[in-house]
Enzyme design. Structure first.
Site, PDB file in Angstrom:
ATOM      1  CG  ASP A 272     -12.572  10.291  11.902  1.00 47.63           C
ATOM      2  OD1 ASP A 272     -12.867   9.102  11.713  1.00 47.63           O
ATOM      3  OD2 ASP A 272     -11.450  10.769  11.647  1.00 47.63           O
TER       4      ASP A 272
ATOM      5  CE1 TYR B 149     -13.529  14.133   4.140  1.00 44.15           C
ATOM      6  CE2 TYR B 149     -12.130  13.749   2.230  1.00 44.15           C
ATOM      7  CZ  TYR B 149     -12.996  13.279   3.194  1.00 44.15           C
ATOM      8  OH  TYR B 149     -13.329  11.949   3.214  1.00 44.15           O
TER       9      TYR B 149
END
Length: 286
Positions: free
Chosen positions: A37, A65
């Site tokens: 994103d 992440y």
């Protein structure tokens, strides 16, 4: 120039922006193995030249992440860019370390996850975000994902935020995970920040900042196809078999079914696959 380049994507850049920049520098075909994103940062593997043929070997990699989850606020997109659609008071007891860890650890293992409306998944030929932008409702089918590891890193009581690290399978939506964690804790929330630190064996320590990119830097940091497949066994071909191999002829080899590095006179030629005792070409550099 053929191989894989690991970029450290900054915020606001789209994956397409970075592909276009590298394509302009190298003059080669460039692709990626999955978008990040625009607000997200971190590891973005780029495939350059014949490296694009390695895509199928990279698509199913698990990822790691570092995430910041903002509690008490729900947003339309599930991330920082969306409109606030719900607010709740976050009571102090929700941010007790033991309670937060219990909530996080409840997501370990295989499970079903409903992807966010603001995603590129297609339903009836249209992307979900196209429905979302028009305010249209559509049934979203859950997908199987796996959370391999999840660790609490920090609790920010003043701002009602928690930071955690998660390792997960391909197809996991961290925005959905954040909303699900918040719900498990008894409130609402959204993904405030996201940094991808690993894709398969590619680590953020290997990555190149976008502002440093030029032809010299790319040549220095590119991971060659031979290096990427360094752990594979190899097959040496003589001149006759090499020409047959390059022409797409299947060659008989009594070897176990696997992927092999192909050499001629100790020079790397490409990748072949042995199946049913037959070797066929897969990736060829020539």
């Amino acid at each position: 120039m053929n191989g894989i380049l690991i970029i450290n994507k900054p915020p606001q850049y789209t994956s397409h922006d970075i592909v276009a920049k590298v394509k302009k520098i190298t003059g080669e075909k460039v692709g990626h193995t999955g978008t990040l994103d625009p607000l997200a940062t971190g590891v973005l593997p780029l495939l350059i030249g014949k490296g694009t043929l390695c895509s199928k070997y990279l698509m199913n990699h698990d990822k790691t992440y570092i995430v910041v989850l903002k509690l008490g606020i729900k947003k339309s997109t599930g991330d920082e860019e969306g409109d606030v659609i719900q607010e709740e008071v976050v009571h102090e007891n929700l941010l007790e370390e033991k309670q937060v860890k219990t909530a996080l650890e409840s997501f370990l293992g295989e499970q079903e996850q409903i992807p966010p409306m603001y995603s590129a998944i297609k339903v009836n030929g249209k992307k979900l975000y196209e429905y979302a932008r028009k305010g249209q409702e559509v049934e979203i089918q859950p997908r199987k994902i796996t959370i391999y590891d999840i660790q609490l890193l920090k609790i920010d009581r003043e701002n009602c935020e928690i930071q955690f690290q998660v390792s997960c399978s391909k197809g996991t939506y961290i925005r959905s995970l954040c909303e699900d964690i918040a719900k498990k804790m008894g409130t609402v929330g959204y993904m405030k920040a996201l940094q991808r630190t690993r894709v398969g064996t590619f680590m953020i320590e290997q990555s190149v900042p976008i502002e440093d990119l030029n032809e010299k830097v790319i040549k220095k940091h590119i991971i060659t196809i031979e290096s990427f497949f360094k752990d594979l066994n190899s097959i040496e071909l003589n001149e006759k078999k090499l020409q047959l191999f390059l022409n797409g002829v299947k060659l008989r080899f009594n070897l176990k079914e696997d992927i092999y590095k192909i050499y001629h006179n100790q020079q790397f030629i490409g990748i072949g696959i042995v199946k049913d005792n037959l070797l066929k070409r897969d990736i060829v550099l020539e």
